[in-house]
Design a protein around this motif. Structure first.
Motif, PDB file in Angstrom:
ATOM      1  N   LEU A 158     -66.354  25.356 -82.444  1.00  0.00           N
ATOM      2  CA  LEU A 158     -67.703  25.902 -82.390  1.00  0.00           C
ATOM      3  C   LEU A 158     -68.693  24.773 -82.128  1.00  0.00           C
ATOM      4  N   TRP A 159     -69.897  25.155 -81.697  1.00  0.00           N
ATOM      5  CA  TRP A 159     -70.973  24.217 -81.432  1.00  0.00           C
ATOM      6  C   TRP A 159     -72.196  24.608 -82.244  1.00  0.00           C
ATOM      7  N   ALA A 160     -73.150  23.717 -82.312  1.00  0.00           N
ATOM      8  CA  ALA A 160     -74.443  24.013 -82.925  1.00  0.00           C
ATOM      9  C   ALA A 160     -75.468  23.047 -82.349  1.00  0.00           C
ATOM     10  N   THR A 161     -76.691  23.522 -82.182  1.00  0.00           N
ATOM     11  CA  THR A 161     -77.785  22.651 -81.761  1.00  0.00           C
ATOM     12  C   THR A 161     -78.862  22.692 -82.826  1.00  0.00           C
ATOM     13  N   VAL A 162     -79.501  21.552 -83.034  1.00  0.00           N
ATOM     14  CA  VAL A 162     -80.544  21.471 -84.057  1.00  0.00           C
ATOM     15  C   VAL A 162     -81.530  20.368 -83.664  1.00  0.00           C
ATOM     16  N   TRP A 163     -82.803  20.606 -83.935  1.00  0.00           N
ATOM     17  CA  TRP A 163     -83.817  19.599 -83.656  1.00  0.00           C
ATOM     18  C   TRP A 163     -83.607  18.383 -84.543  1.00  0.00           C
ATOM     19  N   ASP A 164     -83.873  17.202 -84.007  1.00  0.00           N
ATOM     20  CA  ASP A 164     -83.642  15.969 -84.768  1.00  0.00           C
ATOM     21  C   ASP A 164     -84.482  15.923 -86.043  1.00  0.00           C
ATOM     22  N   TRP A 165     -85.642  16.605 -86.056  1.00  0.00           N
ATOM     23  CA  TRP A 165     -86.499  16.582 -87.234  1.00  0.00           C
ATOM     24  C   TRP A 165     -86.072  17.595 -88.302  1.00  0.00           C
ATOM     25  N   ASN A 166     -85.109  18.445 -87.979  1.00  0.00           N
ATOM     26  CA  ASN A 166     -84.686  19.483 -88.908  1.00  0.00           C
ATOM     27  C   ASN A 166     -83.566  18.957 -89.807  1.00  0.00           C
ATOM     28  N   THR A 167     -83.945  18.136 -90.770  1.00  0.00           N
ATOM     29  CA  THR A 167     -82.944  17.477 -91.613  1.00  0.00           C
ATOM     30  C   THR A 167     -82.183  18.461 -92.494  1.00  0.00           C
ATOM     31  N   ALA A 168     -82.818  19.550 -92.923  1.00  0.00           N
ATOM     32  CA  ALA A 168     -82.137  20.521 -93.778  1.00  0.00           C
ATOM     33  C   ALA A 168     -80.963  21.165 -93.046  1.00  0.00           C
ATOM     34  N   SER A 169     -81.188  21.592 -91.809  1.00  0.00           N
ATOM     35  CA  SER A 169     -80.104  22.207 -91.041  1.00  0.00           C
ATOM     36  C   SER A 169     -79.020  21.187 -90.694  1.00  0.00           C
ATOM     37  N   ARG A 170     -79.432  19.968 -90.449  1.00  0.00           N
ATOM     38  CA  ARG A 170     -78.443  18.925 -90.168  1.00  0.00           C
ATOM     39  C   ARG A 170     -77.545  18.701 -91.374  1.00  0.00           C
ATOM     40  N   ARG A 171     -78.114  18.752 -92.578  1.00  0.00           N
ATOM     41  CA  ARG A 171     -77.308  18.599 -93.790  1.00  0.00           C
ATOM     42  C   ARG A 171     -76.320  19.753 -93.944  1.00  0.00           C
ATOM     43  N   VAL A 172     -76.770  20.970 -93.645  1.00  0.00           N
ATOM     44  CA  VAL A 172     -75.868  22.120 -93.734  1.00  0.00           C
ATOM     45  C   VAL A 172     -74.701  21.949 -92.771  1.00  0.00           C
ATOM     46  N   LEU A 173     -74.985  21.564 -91.543  1.00  0.00           N
ATOM     47  CA  LEU A 173     -73.919  21.391 -90.552  1.00  0.00           C
ATOM     48  C   LEU A 173     -72.907  20.344 -91.013  1.00  0.00           C
ATOM     49  N   ALA A 174     -73.395  19.277 -91.600  1.00  0.00           N
ATOM     50  CA  ALA A 174     -72.483  18.240 -92.093  1.00  0.00           C
ATOM     51  C   ALA A 174     -71.612  18.790 -93.219  1.00  0.00           C
ATOM     52  N   LYS A 175     -72.194  19.583 -94.101  1.00  0.00           N
ATOM     53  CA  LYS A 175     -71.445  20.130 -95.229  1.00  0.00           C
ATOM     54  C   LYS A 175     -70.325  21.061 -94.784  1.00  0.00           C
ATOM     55  N   VAL A 176     -70.544  21.785 -93.693  1.00  0.00           N
ATOM     56  CA  VAL A 176     -69.535  22.764 -93.271  1.00  0.00           C
ATOM     57  C   VAL A 176     -68.595  22.212 -92.208  1.00  0.00           C
ATOM     58  N   GLY A 177     -68.683  20.896 -91.933  1.00  0.00           N
ATOM     59  CA  GLY A 177     -67.683  20.270 -91.089  1.00  0.00           C
ATOM     60  C   GLY A 177     -68.053  19.997 -89.649  1.00  0.00           C
ATOM     61  N   PHE A 178     -69.329  20.109 -89.313  1.00  0.00           N
ATOM     62  CA  PHE A 178     -69.761  19.760 -87.952  1.00  0.00           C
ATOM     63  C   PHE A 178     -70.048  18.262 -87.881  1.00  0.00           C
ATOM     64  N   THR A 179     -69.827  17.693 -86.719  1.00  0.00           N
ATOM     65  CA  THR A 179     -70.167  16.294 -86.478  1.00  0.00           C
ATOM     66  C   THR A 179     -71.065  16.202 -85.248  1.00  0.00           C
ATOM     67  N   GLU A 180     -71.976  15.240 -85.284  1.00  0.00           N
ATOM     68  CA  GLU A 180     -72.907  15.056 -84.177  1.00  0.00           C
ATOM     69  C   GLU A 180     -72.199  14.424 -82.987  1.00  0.00           C
ATOM     70  N   THR A 181     -72.470  14.937 -81.792  1.00  0.00           N
ATOM     71  CA  THR A 181     -71.920  14.368 -80.569  1.00  0.00           C
ATOM     72  C   THR A 181     -72.932  13.407 -79.960  1.00  0.00           C
ATOM     73  N   GLU A 182     -72.577  12.813 -78.864  1.00  0.00           N
ATOM     74  CA  GLU A 182     -73.499  11.901 -78.175  1.00  0.00           C
ATOM     75  C   GLU A 182     -74.456  12.642 -77.259  1.00  0.00           C
ATOM     76  N   ARG A 183     -74.245  13.925 -77.069  1.00  0.00           N
ATOM     77  CA  ARG A 183     -75.088  14.702 -76.160  1.00  0.00           C
ATOM     78  C   ARG A 183     -76.397  15.088 -76.842  1.00  0.00           C
ATOM     79  N   LYS A 184     -77.485  14.928 -76.114  1.00  0.00           N
ATOM     80  CA  LYS A 184     -78.813  15.255 -76.622  1.00  0.00           C
ATOM     81  C   LYS A 184     -79.612  15.922 -75.519  1.00  0.00           C
TER      82      LYS A 184
END
Length: 201
Positions: A158-184
Motif C-alpha cells: 500500500l501507499w500513502a501521501t502526507v504533507w510534510d507539515w502534517n506530523t500527526a499523520s506521519r506518526r500514525v503511518l510510522a506506527k502502522v508500518g509505513f516508511t518514507e520513500t525518496e519520492r516527493k
C-alpha cells in the motif's frame, strides 16, 4: 489527514473517479466491507452522517489546498455531501465511516483509495478524524484494521501521501508500518507531499 495534491473541485468527475475506492474492487455486488476493532466499527457511510463529513471539511488546516476545504460559496454543503453518499460517488465504500462503538458516534473516515503512484493493485491508505478525537489512538487503530483487511484480501503493498507539515499523520503511518520513500511532490504554495509505502503485506 492524508494530504493530496490533485487540484480539482470536490464535485469534479475526475476527482470523484480518483476517490472510487480499491476496497470495492472484486467485491460481490451488494456486499459491504465492515471492519471491527476493540473500540471502532468501520462501515459504509449513512446519509444522515453528511454533517460529520461537512465538519471535517470545515475544520481542515488552512495549509490544505482549497479544493479540499469549504470554498467561498460554501461548497460542498451538507445537502451536496448527502447526495454524494446517496449516489456512492465521492465517499464510496472504500472510505469507511469510523464509528466509536461505545458512544455510537462517527468521528471520521479510514480506508483505501485508488493510487496513481504504485503498480496496479496497490492502493493508498487514507484517513481523517475530527479534531476533538485526536490523540486518542483512533487513527492508528482504524488504519491497522484496514491494513489487516488489505493483507487478507491479497494486497501486497500500500501507499500513502502526507504533507510534510502534517506530523500527526506521519506518526500514525510510522506506527502502522509505513516508511518514507525518496519520492516527493513539491508545491510552491502548500508545501511538500511525502510518499510513504508499506513493506510487503
Amino acid at each position: 489527514m492524508i494530504g493530496r495534491t490533485k487540484r480539482t473541485p470536490w464535485h469534479d468527475s475526475a476527482f470523484t473517479r480518483a476517490m472510487v475506492a480499491a476496497m470495492t474492487v472484486g467485491a460481490v455486488p451488494g456486499s459491504e466491507v465492515v471492519l471491527e476493532t476493540s473500540r471502532l466499527l468501520l462501515r459504509p457511510w449513512r446519509v444522515a452522517e453528511a454533517v460529520v463529513q461537512h465538519e471535517l471539511w470545515t475544520e481542515r488546516d488552512p495549509r490544505v489546498p482549497p479544493h479540499r476545504r469549504i470554498d467561498a460559496d460554501g461548497h460542498p454543503t451538507v445537502a451536496e455531501l448527502e447526495g454524494s453518499i446517496r449516489t456512492n460517488q465521492l465517499w464510496s465504500s472504500g472510505l469507511l465511516a469510523v464509528e466509536r462503538k461505545a458512544s455510537r458516534d462517527v468521528i471520521g473516515y479510514c480506508g483505501l483509495v485508488d493510487s496513481e503512484r504504485g503498480s496496479a493493485g496497490e492502493p493508498e491508505l487514507a484517513f481523517e478524524l475530527l479534531r476533538r478525537v485526536w490523540r486518542q489512538g483512533y487513527a492508528t487503530e482504524a488504519s491497522l484494521a484496514v491494513l489487516e483487511w488489505a493483507r487478507s484480501s491479497g494486497y501486497e503493498r500500500l501507499w500513502a501521501t502526507v504533507w510534510d507539515w502534517n506530523t500527526a499523520s506521519r506518526r500514525v503511518l510510522a506506527k502502522v508500518g509505513f516508511t518514507e520513500t525518496e519520492r516527493k511532490e513539491v508545491d510552491a504554495v502548500y508545501g511538500t507531499n511525502l510518499l510513504f509505502t508499506t513493506r510487503r503485506l
